[in-house]
Design a protein around this motif. Structure first.
Motif, short mmCIF file in Angstrom:
data_model
loop_
_atom_site.label_atom_id
_atom_site.label_comp_id
_atom_site.label_asym_id
_atom_site.label_seq_id
_atom_site.Cartn_x
_atom_site.Cartn_y
_atom_site.Cartn_z
N GLU A 1 8.28 5.68 -19.01
CA GLU A 1 8.92 4.38 -18.91
C GLU A 1 9.24 4.03 -17.46
OE1 GLU A 1 12.66 1.91 -20.84
OE2 GLU A 1 12.56 4.07 -21.14
N GLU A 2 9.72 4.99 -16.72
CA GLU A 2 10.04 4.76 -15.31
C GLU A 2 8.78 4.34 -14.53
OE1 GLU A 2 11.14 7.60 -11.57
OE2 GLU A 2 12.19 8.00 -13.46
N ASN A 3 7.68 5.03 -14.78
CA ASN A 3 6.45 4.72 -14.07
C ASN A 3 5.84 3.39 -14.53
OD1 ASN A 3 6.22 6.98 -12.26
ND2 ASN A 3 5.90 8.23 -14.07
N ALA B 1 0.84 -1.21 0.00
CA ALA B 1 0.00 0.00 0.00
C ALA B 1 0.87 1.25 0.00
CB ALA B 1 -0.93 -0.01 1.21
N GLU B 2 1.96 1.21 0.74
CA GLU B 2 2.89 2.35 0.79
C GLU B 2 3.49 2.60 -0.60
OE1 GLU B 2 7.19 3.03 2.80
OE2 GLU B 2 5.61 2.30 4.14
N ARG B 3 3.90 1.53 -1.27
CA ARG B 3 4.53 1.68 -2.58
C ARG B 3 3.52 2.10 -3.66
NH1 ARG B 3 9.33 -1.75 -2.60
NH2 ARG B 3 10.34 -1.20 -0.65
N THR B 4 2.29 1.59 -3.60
CA THR B 4 1.29 2.03 -4.58
C THR B 4 0.96 3.49 -4.33
OG1 THR B 4 -0.51 1.12 -3.22
CG2 THR B 4 0.27 -0.23 -5.08
N GLY B 5 0.89 3.89 -3.07
CA GLY B 5 0.66 5.29 -2.75
C GLY B 5 1.76 6.18 -3.28
N ALA B 6 2.99 5.68 -3.21
CA ALA B 6 4.13 6.45 -3.73
C ALA B 6 4.04 6.60 -5.25
CB ALA B 6 5.43 5.77 -3.35
N LEU B 7 3.60 5.55 -5.95
CA LEU B 7 3.46 5.67 -7.40
C LEU B 7 2.36 6.66 -7.75
CD1 LEU B 7 4.11 4.95 -10.30
CD2 LEU B 7 2.64 2.92 -10.06
N LEU B 8 1.25 6.60 -7.04
CA LEU B 8 0.17 7.57 -7.30
C LEU B 8 0.65 9.00 -7.05
CD1 LEU B 8 -2.82 5.61 -5.73
CD2 LEU B 8 -2.49 6.12 -8.17
N ALA B 9 1.40 9.20 -5.97
CA ALA B 9 1.92 10.53 -5.66
C ALA B 9 2.91 11.00 -6.73
CB ALA B 9 2.60 10.51 -4.29
N GLU B 10 3.74 10.09 -7.22
CA GLU B 10 4.70 10.43 -8.27
C GLU B 10 3.96 10.85 -9.55
OE1 GLU B 10 8.30 10.73 -10.53
OE2 GLU B 10 7.86 10.84 -8.39
N LEU B 11 2.95 10.11 -9.94
CA LEU B 11 2.19 10.46 -11.14
C LEU B 11 1.50 11.81 -10.98
CD1 LEU B 11 0.71 6.94 -11.92
CD2 LEU B 11 2.34 8.22 -13.35
N SER C 1 -4.38 5.71 -13.31
CA SER C 1 -3.59 6.95 -13.27
C SER C 1 -2.48 6.91 -14.31
CB SER C 1 -2.98 7.16 -11.88
OG SER C 1 -4.00 7.44 -10.95
N LEU C 2 -1.86 5.76 -14.47
CA LEU C 2 -0.80 5.65 -15.47
C LEU C 2 -1.38 5.76 -16.88
CD1 LEU C 2 2.20 5.32 -16.00
CD2 LEU C 2 1.84 2.84 -16.02
N GLU C 3 -2.57 5.22 -17.10
CA GLU C 3 -3.20 5.37 -18.42
C GLU C 3 -3.44 6.85 -18.74
OE1 GLU C 3 -6.75 2.98 -18.26
OE2 GLU C 3 -5.60 1.10 -18.28
N ALA C 4 -3.93 7.60 -17.78
CA ALA C 4 -4.15 9.04 -17.99
C ALA C 4 -2.82 9.74 -18.24
CB ALA C 4 -4.87 9.64 -16.79
N PHE C 5 -1.79 9.37 -17.48
CA PHE C 5 -0.47 9.96 -17.65
C PHE C 5 0.07 9.63 -19.05
CE2 PHE C 5 4.15 10.16 -17.16
CZ PHE C 5 4.30 11.40 -16.55
N THR C 6 -0.14 8.41 -19.48
CA THR C 6 0.32 7.97 -20.81
C THR C 6 -0.32 8.82 -21.91
OG1 THR C 6 0.66 5.71 -20.02
CG2 THR C 6 0.43 6.00 -22.40
#
Length: 163
Positions: A100-102, A75-85, A140-145
């Motif tokens: 690519e990193e995300n 949960a901590e790591r998924t939260g970090a990815l969401l925050a990064e995006l 979130s990654l789809e929207a970022f893409t």
């Protein structure tokens, strides 16, 4: 150390002094016999035994506690990815390198959740929560893409981003 790592990776719960517990399945029996064989091949003594646990032994609670630690870190790591995006989107940092990193981070999280789920022998709501968080990351990654493709001018069929 090798045995400890293999037992942990299989989802075993350590009781004490080298005693490990797994649910009684054919795959786990084979795994434990393999560990015992490894120990014997290297000059050690090992026993593979089956036992029956009573409900009040707390074994299931120990399995769940071990998985709870993993789910909390997940949960901590998924939260970090969401925050990064979110951060990169706010900065309009829509580049293929960032994408690519995300994507790699999402791939790692996807693989990790599969490993956790495989050793979650007594599942509860945590697996659903983790799957939901992973799905949020995917969306979130789809929207970022899409934003990256717009910014890089390689998706003329996507509508322009609203400012």
């Amino acid at each position: 150390m090798t045995l400890w790592r293999r037992a942990r990776a299989a989802g075993a719960v350590g009781l004490q002094n080298g005693a490990w517990v797994l649910p009684a399945t054919d795959a786990h029996r084979e795994f434990v016999e393999g560990l015992a064989g490894y120990v014997r091949e290297h000059g050690g003594t090992a026993y593979a035994m089956e036992t029956v646990a009573r409900d009040d032994d707390g074994i299931v609670a120990r399995f769940r506690a071990e998985r709870a630690k993993e789910f909390a870190e997940f949960a901590e790591r998924t939260g970090a990815l969401l925050a990064e995006l979110e951060k990169e989107s706010a900065r309009d940092n829509f580049s293929f390198a960032e994408l690519e990193e995300n994507e790699q981070d999402l791939d790692r999280l996807t693989g990790w959740l599969a490993k956790i789920a495989a050793r979650d022998f007594f599942p509860d709501e945590r697996i659903k929560d983790a799957e939901s968080m992973l799905d949020r990351c995917r969306r979130s990654l789809e929207a970022f893409t899409e934003a990256v493709y717009r910014a890089e001018g390689v998706a003329p069929d996507l509508p322009p981003r609203e400012e």
